[in-house]
Enzyme design. Structure first.
Site, mmCIF file in Angstrom:
data_model
loop_
_atom_site.group_PDB
_atom_site.id
_atom_site.type_symbol
_atom_site.label_atom_id
_atom_site.label_comp_id
_atom_site.label_asym_id
_atom_site.label_seq_id
_atom_site.Cartn_x
_atom_site.Cartn_y
_atom_site.Cartn_z
ATOM 1 C CG ASP A 179 3.450 -2.135 0.207
ATOM 2 O OD1 ASP A 179 4.261 -1.545 0.943
ATOM 3 O OD2 ASP A 179 3.810 -2.933 -0.672
ATOM 4 C CG HIS A 489 0.495 5.644 1.668
ATOM 5 N ND1 HIS A 489 -0.758 5.872 1.139
ATOM 6 C CD2 HIS A 489 0.871 4.426 1.204
ATOM 7 C CE1 HIS A 489 -1.110 4.855 0.373
ATOM 8 N NE2 HIS A 489 -0.143 3.955 0.404
ATOM 9 C CG ASP A 534 0.901 14.918 7.825
ATOM 10 O OD1 ASP A 534 0.839 13.689 7.580
ATOM 11 O OD2 ASP A 534 0.747 15.392 8.964
ATOM 12 C CD GLU A 543 4.372 3.516 0.949
ATOM 13 O OE1 GLU A 543 4.382 4.036 -0.181
ATOM 14 O OE2 GLU A 543 4.171 2.295 1.142
HETATM 15 O O1 9MR Z 1 0.045 1.668 -0.952
HETATM 16 C C1 9MR Z 1 0.874 1.612 -2.100
HETATM 17 C C2 9MR Z 1 2.261 2.099 -1.749
HETATM 18 O O2 9MR Z 1 2.869 1.203 -0.841
HETATM 19 C C3 9MR Z 1 3.127 2.272 -2.978
HETATM 20 O O3 9MR Z 1 4.333 2.903 -2.643
HETATM 21 C C4 9MR Z 1 2.384 3.090 -4.023
HETATM 22 C C5 9MR Z 1 3.170 3.244 -5.319
HETATM 23 O O4 9MR Z 1 3.405 2.023 -5.906
HETATM 24 O O5 9MR Z 1 1.116 2.528 -4.321
HETATM 25 C C6 9MR Z 1 0.259 2.458 -3.188
HETATM 26 O O6 9MR Z 1 -0.953 1.854 -3.572
HETATM 27 C C7 9MR Z 1 -1.824 2.650 -4.348
HETATM 28 C C8 9MR Z 1 -1.917 2.084 -5.744
HETATM 29 O O7 9MR Z 1 -0.668 2.186 -6.413
HETATM 30 C C9 9MR Z 1 -3.007 2.777 -6.566
HETATM 31 N N1 9MR Z 1 -4.254 2.718 -5.848
HETATM 32 C C10 9MR Z 1 -4.228 3.341 -4.537
HETATM 33 C C11 9MR Z 1 -3.183 2.688 -3.657
HETATM 34 C C12 9MR Z 1 -3.029 3.461 -2.325
HETATM 35 O O8 9MR Z 1 -4.170 3.534 -1.599
HETATM 36 O O1 9MR Z 2 11.543 3.402 -2.089
HETATM 37 C C1 9MR Z 2 11.119 3.172 -3.421
HETATM 38 C C2 9MR Z 2 11.524 4.360 -4.271
HETATM 39 O O2 9MR Z 2 12.930 4.436 -4.340
HETATM 40 C C3 9MR Z 2 10.930 4.243 -5.663
HETATM 41 O O3 9MR Z 2 11.197 5.429 -6.370
HETATM 42 C C4 9MR Z 2 9.430 4.011 -5.554
HETATM 43 C C5 9MR Z 2 8.760 3.850 -6.905
HETATM 44 O O4 9MR Z 2 9.212 2.718 -7.540
HETATM 45 O O5 9MR Z 2 9.165 2.840 -4.794
HETATM 46 C C6 9MR Z 2 9.612 2.936 -3.468
HETATM 47 O O6 9MR Z 2 9.362 1.740 -2.805
HETATM 48 C C7 9MR Z 2 8.006 1.401 -2.512
HETATM 49 C C8 9MR Z 2 7.810 -0.032 -2.955
HETATM 50 O O7 9MR Z 2 7.899 -0.122 -4.355
HETATM 51 C C9 9MR Z 2 6.487 -0.607 -2.471
HETATM 52 N N1 9MR Z 2 6.329 -0.440 -1.051
HETATM 53 C C10 9MR Z 2 6.425 0.941 -0.668
HETATM 54 C C11 9MR Z 2 7.779 1.501 -1.013
HETATM 55 C C12 9MR Z 2 7.948 2.925 -0.486
HETATM 56 O O8 9MR Z 2 7.133 3.838 -1.137
#
Ligand code: 9MR
Ligand code: 9MR
Length: 568
Positions: A179, A489, A534, A543
């Site tokens: 993100d 991701h 994957d 991610e």
């Molecule tokens: O891209 C987002 C990722 O960085 C986060 O870890 C994840 C969980 O919070 O959420 C991803 O975004 C998604 C969103 O939560 C729901 N709509 C789709 C998004 C990914 O395409």
């Molecule tokens: O790394 C984080 C993991 O420990 C948590 O369980 C998860 C859900 O809260 O979020 C991860 O961090 C995400 C962050 O919230 C948004 N950017 C992407 C991070 C990696 O997925």
């Protein structure tokens, strides 16, 4: 296998929902000559294994397979092949009768040089506020995203000097992950780990030229890259009171677009105690590191130290400002309501930078653990272990004992593991690959204090685990190994129209929690060590993230620097 059999295999796979990893699993990037070396072999009636020169039948080593045993985290029966005796640089394959040959096994003195440079360059690829030029970024060149020079103070962060809607500027920094948001808490452990790698293995990084825009400016590139995020972090401190905003973010996650096409309004959100302390810790550490570069960066070290102290003072006055996601903000939380570890870590860094005892936590009461973004006390011990000269005789005994206690536990897990990897089922969480590497990082701290070979061997085994010796036969780093992740991701990798993903990124890894996007296909297996997909939709297992790449930088540099050279 003929085509008919292969189809039958695929049908079985669908029917049972189980993945049949029927290959030999081994680190696909390579080994330094003196490293401990293992491969995992699927259960077989064969007794022995051979190492042959790659692409030939020329045998260079023969060995006997270990006993068959079931490895709980994957619920699979395997046998181990120890080929540590092979120390001659070259390319090999491991052969067991009745099985396909292993992926290519590379042995070289500089086995991890390229990986460690790519793992660091991944940060450059995730820079906000700058275009990536073709000369630096090659086929992954892209336009600048997120200038972040017009950022609104969110209601949750408003104060007398900066009411809601005040415009501030906080450019640069790295996108956190797949993100496009920037989070102080996660920046803390990330920058710390990169700077620690520099402090511990300067030789590796002095030899590294990342081909980033700053290369050749008189600073090592690891520090150039860290500065990109440190400059952003400095702008996240409110000059009026020293408090630090928890994050700089959109209201919700962007669509799958390139950074330059993501145009959502940006906000700084709530000052939190965790953000202030992680900021204080990293700025104190950075002031220590940049003190050696006063010529290149006049005033920087002093500025960082004073920023650190102001954040510390703010946290003393606001010891329990736990981050609470405002209802209109939906991006990552990095919420943490246990703050004693943050206090201890910041205290240790400030004490180490200033020598002032008032910052120092009571070491007798400070536990140790494998670090992660929400549990940073392990980082305090890493710093203490690196700066024993600042400690009394008694305290340095305590520090060594505590680090060794954790390493002994991790080494015992390794010794007891039928797969030769110390990970337990419960360790496979969101970002498990970073758990793997942070375990290795802590083993390495003990090895640095007392070089017992088994500590390095257990760390090597963990490193192998993310580079292919896993039940998926999968390298977990984009662009590296015979079977790397192809669909992380990571918005730029998905949206750029370039076939291979941006290289050098560690993906999150197996996570049976499966907190993915709705509609994401089933994982090939629900076993903790195999719950990985994957696919772009699988942010819970695939991610990338800045805090996960940092121990990849650290451990690859450490194993490159520390593995003893074999006697000729
Ligand atoms: O891209 C987002 C990722 O960085 C986060 O870890 C994840 C969980 O919070 O959420 C991803 O975004 C998604 C969103 O939560 C729901 N709509 C789709 C998004 C990914 O395409
Ligand atoms: O790394 C984080 C993991 O420990 C948590 O369980 C998860 C859900 O809260 O979020 C991860 O961090 C995400 C962050 O919230 C948004 N950017 C992407 C991070 C990696 O997925």
């Amino acid at each position: 296998m003929n085509r008919h059999l292969r189809r039958l295999g695929a049908a079985c796979l669908l029917a049972t929902g189980l993945a049949h990893a029927d290959g030999i699993e081994v680190n696909q990037v390579g080994f330094t000559p003196g490293a401990a070396k293992w491969a995992a072999v699927p259960d077989t009636a064969a007794r022995g294994f051979k190492l042959v020169r790659a692409g030939t039948d020329e045998v260079v080593l023969r060995g006997v397979l270990g006993a068959s045993a079931r490895w709980a985290p994957a619920d699979r029966v395997v046998r181990l092949a120890d080929f540590s005796a092979l120390k001659t640089p070259g390319d090999y394959e491991l052969v067991v009768d009745g099985l396909p040959r292993s992926p290519r096994i590379h042995i070289a003195a500089d086995a991890y040089a390229e990986l460690s440079a790519a793992a660091l360059k991944a940060y450059y690829f995730n820079r906000a506020s700058a275009p990536l030029w073709g000369v630096n970024a090659g086929r992954w060149a892209r336009r600048a995203g997120h200038a972040d020079d017009h950022v609104l103070v969110h209601a949750s962060a408003a104060g007398p000097g900066r009411p809601e809607g005040t415009v501030i500027s906080a450019p640069k920094g790295w996108y956190d992950a797949g993100d496009y948001n920037k989070y102080i808490v996660n920046s803390g452990i990330t920058v710390y780990t990169l700077l620690a790698a520099w402090e511990h293995y300067p030789g590796v990084f002095k030899a590294q030229h990342l081909n980033i825009p700053e290369t050749g400016n008189g600073l090592p590139d690891v520090l150039n890259e860290a500065m990109w995020n440190l400059e952003w972090m400095l702008a996240m401190q409110d000059p009026a009171d020293g408090g630090v905003y928890h994050k700089l973010t959109n209201k919700g996650f962007d669509g799958v677009v390139m950074p330059a096409d993501a145009r959502g309004e940006r906000y700084v959100v709530q000052k939190s105690t965790a953000a202030a302390l992680d900021f204080a810790a990293v700025m104190a550490q950075a002031s220590r590191v940049f003190a050696a570069f006063k010529g290149q960066r006049p005033g920087l070290s002093a500025r960082m130290l004073s920023a650190s102290q102001r954040a510390w003072d703010w946290a003393q006055a606001h010891p329990n400002e736990v981050y609470k996601q405002p209802p209109d903000i939906r991006t990552g939380g990095y919420g943490d309501d246990k703050l004693d570890d943050e206090f201890a870590w910041a205290g240790v860094e400030l004490w180490s930078a200033t020598g002032d005892k008032r910052f120092r936590p009571d070491l007798a009461k400070l536990a140790i653990s494998v670090p992660g973004w929400g549990d940073v006390k392990g980082l305090a011990w890493v710093t203490l272990g690196q700066h024993l000269e600042q400690l009394s005789q008694n305290d340095s005994v305590v520090v060594k004992a505590r680090i060794v206690e954790l390493a002994d536990e991790l080494a015992a897990n390794w010794r007891a593991s039928d797969y030769g990897v110390g990970m337990q089922s419960r360790d496979y969480v969101w970002g498990s690959n970073a758990v793997v590497l942070n375990q290795a990082l802590m083993l390495i701290q003990a090895y640095r204090l007392q070089p017992k070979p088994e500590r390095l061997a257990a760390a090597q085994a963990l490193f192998d685990h993310v580079l292919g010796r896993n039940p998926l036969g999968q390298s977990m780093v984009t662009g590296f190994g015979a079977k790397p992740p192809l669909h992380p991701h990571h918005r730029p990798s998905e949206a750029d129209g370039v076939e291979p993903p941006v290289p050098g990124f560690l993906v999150g890894g197996p996570n049976p929690g499966r907190q993915d996007q709705k509609g994401c296909p089933a994982y090939p297996s629900a076993q903790p060590a195999m719950a990985y997909l994957d696919n772009f939709c699988s942010y819970a297992s695939n991610e990338i993230a800045i805090n996960w790449n940092a121990p990849l930088v650290y451990v690859s540099a450490a194993l490159q620097a520390l593995t003893p050279k074999p006697h000729p």
